[in-house]
Design a protein around this motif. Sequence first.
Motif, PDB file in Angstrom:
ATOM      1  N   GLU A  94      -3.537 -13.362  -6.158  1.00  7.62           N
ATOM      2  CA  GLU A  94      -2.302 -13.648  -4.929  1.00  7.62           C
ATOM      3  C   GLU A  94      -2.924 -15.172  -4.132  1.00  7.62           C
ATOM      4  N   ASP A 139       5.177  -4.946   2.629  1.00  8.39           N
ATOM      5  CA  ASP A 139       4.411  -5.282   2.004  1.00  8.39           C
ATOM      6  C   ASP A 139       4.477  -5.085   0.498  1.00  8.39           C
ATOM      7  N   ARG A 184       3.108  -1.987  -6.712  1.00  8.91           N
ATOM      8  CA  ARG A 184       3.008  -1.838  -5.477  1.00  8.91           C
ATOM      9  C   ARG A 184       4.228  -1.390  -5.027  1.00  8.91           C
TER      10      ARG A 184
END
Lengths: 221, 221, 221, 221, 221, 221, 221, 221
Positions: free
Chosen positions: B17, D118, D126
């Motif tokens: 990332e 996020d 996620r």
Amino acid sequence: PFATLDHGRALRQGFPEVVYGASKTPEQVAAIVGRLYAHHPNLLVTRASEAAYQAVQALAPEARWDATSRLLFIRRDTTRYGIGRIVVVCAGTTDLPVAREALLTCEVMGNETTLVADVGVAGLHRLLGHLETLRQARVIVCVAGMEAALASVVGGLVAVPVIAVPTSVGYGTALGGFAALLGMLNSCAPNVTVVNIDNGFGAGYVAALINRQPGIQESTG
Amino acid sequence: PFATLDHGRALRQGFPEVVYGASKTPEQVAAIVGRLYAHHPNLLVTRASEAAYQAVQALAPEARWDATSRLLFIRRDTTRYGIGRIVVVCAGTTDLPVAREALLTCEVMGNETTLVADVGVAGLHRLLGHLETLRQARVIVCVAGMEAALASVVGGLVAVPVIAVPTSVGYGTALGGFAALLGMLNSCAPNVTVVNIDNGFGAGYVAALINRQPGIQESTG
Amino acid sequence: PFATLDHGRALRQGFPEVVYGASKTPEQVAAIVGRLYAHHPNLLVTRASEAAYQAVQALAPEARWDATSRLLFIRRDTTRYGIGRIVVVCAGTTDLPVAREALLTCEVMGNETTLVADVGVAGLHRLLGHLETLRQARVIVCVAGMEAALASVVGGLVAVPVIAVPTSVGYGTALGGFAALLGMLNSCAPNVTVVNIDNGFGAGYVAALINRQPGIQESTG
Amino acid sequence: PFATLDHGRALRQGFPEVVYGASKTPEQVAAIVGRLYAHHPNLLVTRASEAAYQAVQALAPEARWDATSRLLFIRRDTTRYGIGRIVVVCAGTTDLPVAREALLTCEVMGNETTLVADVGVAGLHRLLGHLETLRQARVIVCVAGMEAALASVVGGLVAVPVIAVPTSVGYGTALGGFAALLGMLNSCAPNVTVVNIDNGFGAGYVAALINRQPGIQESTG
Amino acid sequence: PFATLDHGRALRQGFPEVVYGASKTPEQVAAIVGRLYAHHPNLLVTRASEAAYQAVQALAPEARWDATSRLLFIRRDTTRYGIGRIVVVCAGTTDLPVAREALLTCEVMGNETTLVADVGVAGLHRLLGHLETLRQARVIVCVAGMEAALASVVGGLVAVPVIAVPTSVGYGTALGGFAALLGMLNSCAPNVTVVNIDNGFGAGYVAALINRQPGIQESTG
Amino acid sequence: PFATLDHGRALRQGFPEVVYGASKTPEQVAAIVGRLYAHHPNLLVTRASEAAYQAVQALAPEARWDATSRLLFIRRDTTRYGIGRIVVVCAGTTDLPVAREALLTCEVMGNETTLVADVGVAGLHRLLGHLETLRQARVIVCVAGMEAALASVVGGLVAVPVIAVPTSVGYGTALGGFAALLGMLNSCAPNVTVVNIDNGFGAGYVAALINRQPGIQESTG
Amino acid sequence: PFATLDHGRALRQGFPEVVYGASKTPEQVAAIVGRLYAHHPNLLVTRASEAAYQAVQALAPEARWDATSRLLFIRRDTTRYGIGRIVVVCAGTTDLPVAREALLTCEVMGNETTLVADVGVAGLHRLLGHLETLRQARVIVCVAGMEAALASVVGGLVAVPVIAVPTSVGYGTALGGFAALLGMLNSCAPNVTVVNIDNGFGAGYVAALINRQPGIQESTG
Amino acid sequence: PFATLDHGRALRQGFPEVVYGASKTPEQVAAIVGRLYAHHPNLLVTRASEAAYQAVQALAPEARWDATSRLLFIRRDTTRYGIGRIVVVCAGTTDLPVAREALLTCEVMGNETTLVADVGVAGLHRLLGHLETLRQARVIVCVAGMEAALASVVGGLVAVPVIAVPTSVGYGTALGGFAALLGMLNSCAPNVTVVNIDNGFGAGYVAALINRQPGIQESTG
Ligand SMILES: Nc1ncnc2c1ncn2[C@@H]1O[C@H](COP(=O)(O)O)[C@@H](O)[C@H]1O
Ligand SMILES: Nc1ncnc2c1ncn2[C@@H]1O[C@H](COP(=O)(O)O)[C@@H](O)[C@H]1O
Ligand SMILES: Nc1ncnc2c1ncn2[C@@H]1O[C@H](COP(=O)(O)O)[C@@H](O)[C@H]1O
Ligand SMILES: Nc1ncnc2c1ncn2[C@@H]1O[C@H](COP(=O)(O)O)[C@@H](O)[C@H]1O
Ligand SMILES: [Mg+2]
Ligand SMILES: [Mg+2]
Ligand SMILES: [Mg+2]
Ligand SMILES: [Mg+2]
Ligand SMILES: [Mg+2]
Ligand SMILES: [Mg+2]
Ligand SMILES: [Mg+2]
Ligand SMILES: [Mg+2]
């Protein structure tokens, strides 16, 4: 003369000049194809009318025309120039004309392709069901209109370049494809690049260049 | 927690990332880098302030910061992953910050690069003097503001993909980079794809993916 | 009366009032031309329909109509008023209607002209093959759609004014000519000025004024 | 007087008038809060400066101020008015100020809340890790900048309304939040509605109304 | 296959996939409806042509088509799923197609509805005459073009969510609905959220979700 | 009912509700006019088709229809309500439909009017020839397309309000009237106000209100 | 090197490369000027800071700097290259910086000039008082912000080319110069061409080329 | 000279030239006021700084400056020139600077005025409480930002002209006042005309002209 042909383009760029059929008469298209036909085994005319197709067929019987994408093409050289596989993904049924323009461009330029259609992100499992296909691609063309979220989601799943094509599908705030374009340009996935709205041809062309073995060029161009 | 790190990204996407430094405090940047540092030899933070650089250096002494592009990077793995050479071309002196962001991104991702600067089309011979360099590239990143005509001219000279980056250089009708963006999206050269305005990082990232041997992935990601 | 003719315009501006044919009936066009015809040897009607042409011919047999540009004109005075040569350059076949509107306007206003067609920058050698022609011009009209990079390249090759005309050729982000317009307004070549999208007439008109010997005016205007 | 307070708003709309703090002096904010304070247990001032907070605290010691979102609030009535749970999801760290404005608005209006931060779509796992949380919400507020693909992905995973808030996070073609706004308005998920860019307050307010038992109103308003 | 149906959508989202009829042939629409028909009692096709209606009726005789809104629907399950009443308000006669699309969507999804038409704010008493109706709604859909002031006025009168739909009614600066959209997004009433221009379906869909008893889902979906 | 008539408007606003004919069927127009006809001597329907005119005439034989502006009107009360004279000025022949809509609106509302047509600023003497007419007006309506410079020039010549109407005349960068609109809104003459593009009716209506003796209202409204 | 100088430009284009000073450091500007100084008697740096001026003066004592326009110039060759006179007209006091940039560019390129300032069309007599000056020009530069009507009025009074420069003067709908730009592009006078917003340099440059005797070139370029 | 004063403006337009203070130095403002001061009893300078005010006061002790609107004015002639009353209505506290600019302009031009502040439509009763005041106005100035619905509601309540001023109050999609501008231009009330964003001066000026007895002019202008 109404047209100055760019005869060196196949040598210089790896594929002969592609004719933009949108505002040319069938006679103009046929005349241009006629002049290119002797020098190049494979040819493309984008946004060609059926009438242009008929005019071309009279002089080039191998010509084919895809009614969905309106792509007119001649493919006498079927050598495979691409190393890997190109996957074309599209979000909805109405994106198919653009997706097919990309797909056929890749094929005429010597690539193996797979089409994955109607897998928009509102039903994510549809896309995830094709994860293996996506992961085996050397390069992906992603075609989507409306909010075009598909490009970011696909981009986040693979380690290869994603060529994103916004389409003019949608209404109101879709702004004729600008909502999709802006979405793709702002993708949070770092492997996404973008071409003009509805430009399936351009996306397919770049995908073919990426997939091409370095140093290889179209045979007789 | 203010950040949910995407630890699988190096495996899934071929590089860990990348941190967007623009609106994070030096402490936030350092905390995130700290969590990534143990897992990945190479790291990138874009649009990092000098203060963020100092905070990072305290925990990662190999960190470097390029003042022109404000790119913060760690390059412990210097393996060459790219097959060919990536050439970054820019039109004017004022495009250099964006060009360097692209260049350094390519290098951190394991590529050999060349920078050709200040060769805008108003003095065409400057560009044509670099023709050999351009023709030896496996992929080209083209950075230009104002009318960005450089992308079409470069695109027409080579047989490889051109990743075009519009910059916000200019005034009035330059519209903060939109004039350049529209010019690049409408390029008459078929091998041009486009990323967001001033997004040198994104262009470098995709160029690195294109230049990467299929199947190869960043060592420890 | 539906029209207040500006009879002093030839004296004041060097050419009689030019009729905007776009939303006038054939009868209105013929009535206006009829009133101007007695006073001025040369006349222009832009965007005229074939029907308007026929209505005008009934009263002015010297009238001519160019089907490509839809320009209707009367040229009874063929004196050469221009000092040098005006070169009209266009990027693609589809820009020809606008290019011809510029060309014919120059000719009716008493100028020698040359047309260089289909020399877009994706195949730069096509343009460079006409370098001598370009360098001998007193003023150049440059017509291009899509990204309109041609204007900057031409501008950088010569020491004379370049009047740039963006065309509405293209799709999607071409924005009906706005991409080309913005490109031309932001040209890095300092000798480029711009007129409205598709306004070949305006470009030809200004080119004629630039090429005119100071102090000379249309004979009987 | 510089302000005409809308004292009936709590009765008519279910919550007292919310003060827009953006261009008011600390004195003006304190004067308005002072007049509302006697009638309503709970109050909100959006985009309040720290100075306004201090001025208000002098007369209302229960006042609190959230530095991230700059929301100033008084919560004397802590009754739970909402039936279910409101989940606020945001795509990146930089969307947190807007997400917190939504979250706190919901809480001051008597709701139980969860923040999921996020979880942008470039790392889909996620978000999918929070699927149970999302599925238990009565209503979801989704906060995202850049291309805002998160709204469509979340929308497609649940059977409840999603209030989408575009943020001004991003640069270049992000257009100060317009790319995100357009993406959300064109969502292919049918359960997404949209509020103004960066308007976390508005999203939280509507979420609270959706979650409120029909017929229930804020106690003393 | 041209379509990848999302069969889990009724379970996941509370209503089966709604077909966007705008650019599909009657055959495509009928084929898709045919595949959904066995699994779901109620179905929606938006922007359906009369020909699509006829093709669908051949296989689903319960199908109905509303000529004003062009909504095609099948309503075999008439259970009332909504708790309260949904009121659809529109500003002018020309907003009726969009208002009816919202109204019928609510009804097919199991809600009681009321339509209040042609009550634009230039004659405020017309709207105020319906105050009781407005105050009894659980959620309001507000449909308006031009300046769309109706949304703010309605929003200020009630304590429930207002789903605002801008319409493309108007000319010139109405910008095809963008003036109305911007007005609604900037509403000074805090209970207004917005959907795409002319998107009556989306507004009705969200209104139905808001009005649904928590936990309830469409019977056989 | 498809229409909620605003019967108090003549009393409240000084003229009965004006019907917007653009998207109504002839039957709808006739039904509405039928309901207003008994209460008000004078009526207006803007943008009416010839078919609507015929439907109205069947029930209201005094109805008239102006083919140029497509204004349908009934004028049974011919009292002069205006104090001074209203002058309508337009820049070109193609602005006449909008100019006539303004002119006839003023007349139906009881005003004396003068039309000054085709006096654009490129031939300034045409306008200056009407200086006396302009100076005797109580209020001026100024109609212009393209760059609309006429509004500023007229504004600078008189001491009365100028109501400016941008028209959609022009092409390319005329942007359907937005160039004219922006020009008028930025007029350096301080006495210019603006209405919507092509809104001759609105301009005429306001001019009539300005010219009306305070306290006077339409007779039977 | 950060800059690739275009040393052939004076020969090819008639004047050496003009330096764009906007985002260069004083050191960069001085370094570039230093390299050009030996080859060209006259030089221009646009948008130069006072610091850049001082850095240049250290190596080129003839350098001058105009604080209003921020133009930095060296004029060692004062030969008159222009045939006629160039008149620069501006609408308001606030347009002076741009007007002076045009004026000085013309002078450095060897032209006689006249400045006519603050003659906006709201007080027409101010402009008409300069009619003789305007009529004696070989070419006119017209600088205006806000609605920029001055360009059309000036254009209609003369028989020579008018180079129009929109300025960013104004607020709100002036849109940073776009209202003026659109006005100028849509001028109803046929002799108007346009350059970028605030680009006084470009306008002066083209005016100088127009005024130059054919075949003449800057002495030592 | 940097300024060409328009001394005839009071005679020709009914009020002397109003100085635009925005980009003038205090010295420039004082110099211009000094030249106008001897000829006109009343003067206006808009957007004046406090420093400009001090410079003016040194030569014109009657000068006054309103800190909220930054209007600088001299009012030596206090004759009432207006027939009726002008009412200025504004939607929120943050619109006050613009509202006061309008109010003071009306007063300096000899009118009786009333200010009705903070009566936005979200709490309609606030506005309706002032109905009598509104109905007694000869002309209304309506100032509002965000969605500016107030203009349509006010327009629908009265029989006099409404001059609408959009303000730049708001954020995100408020677009610096464009949302309000578009709303006002598309008002469904027929008596609304519009001026530039934040142009309180222009609105007050036109209101004063409307309210002026025909034939009356400022005394010594
Ligand atoms: N659909 C398309 N979109 C964009 N560019 C195209 C398309 N089709 C052809 N071209 C390009 O257009 C040029 C040919 O234009 P023309 O000379 O008008 O046929 C070539 O440079 C092609 O690369
Ligand atoms: N951040 C915000 N965004 C949008 N509207 C707001 C915001 N904060 C307060 N409001 C609304 O603004 C109005 C109060 O404005 P004011 O009278 O200027 O304080 C109320 O109607 C609120 O609902
Ligand atoms: N103010 C200006 N506006 C537009 N172009 C300019 C300006 N000043 C210099 N240029 C052009 O910018 C180029 C030089 O850019 P650079 O290499 O960055 O100094 C030259 O082609 C000049 O013609
Ligand atoms: N705030 C304002 N907005 C618009 N126009 C203004 C304003 N203030 C003054 N003006 C106009 O600006 C002109 C004076 O500009 P200047 O010569 O630069 O002082 C006059 O025509 C005034 O009518
Ligand atoms: Mg589908
Ligand atoms: Mg340079
Ligand atoms: Mg071609
Ligand atoms: Mg993150
Ligand atoms: Mg109605
Ligand atoms: Mg005319
Ligand atoms: Mg002035
Ligand atoms: Mg308030």
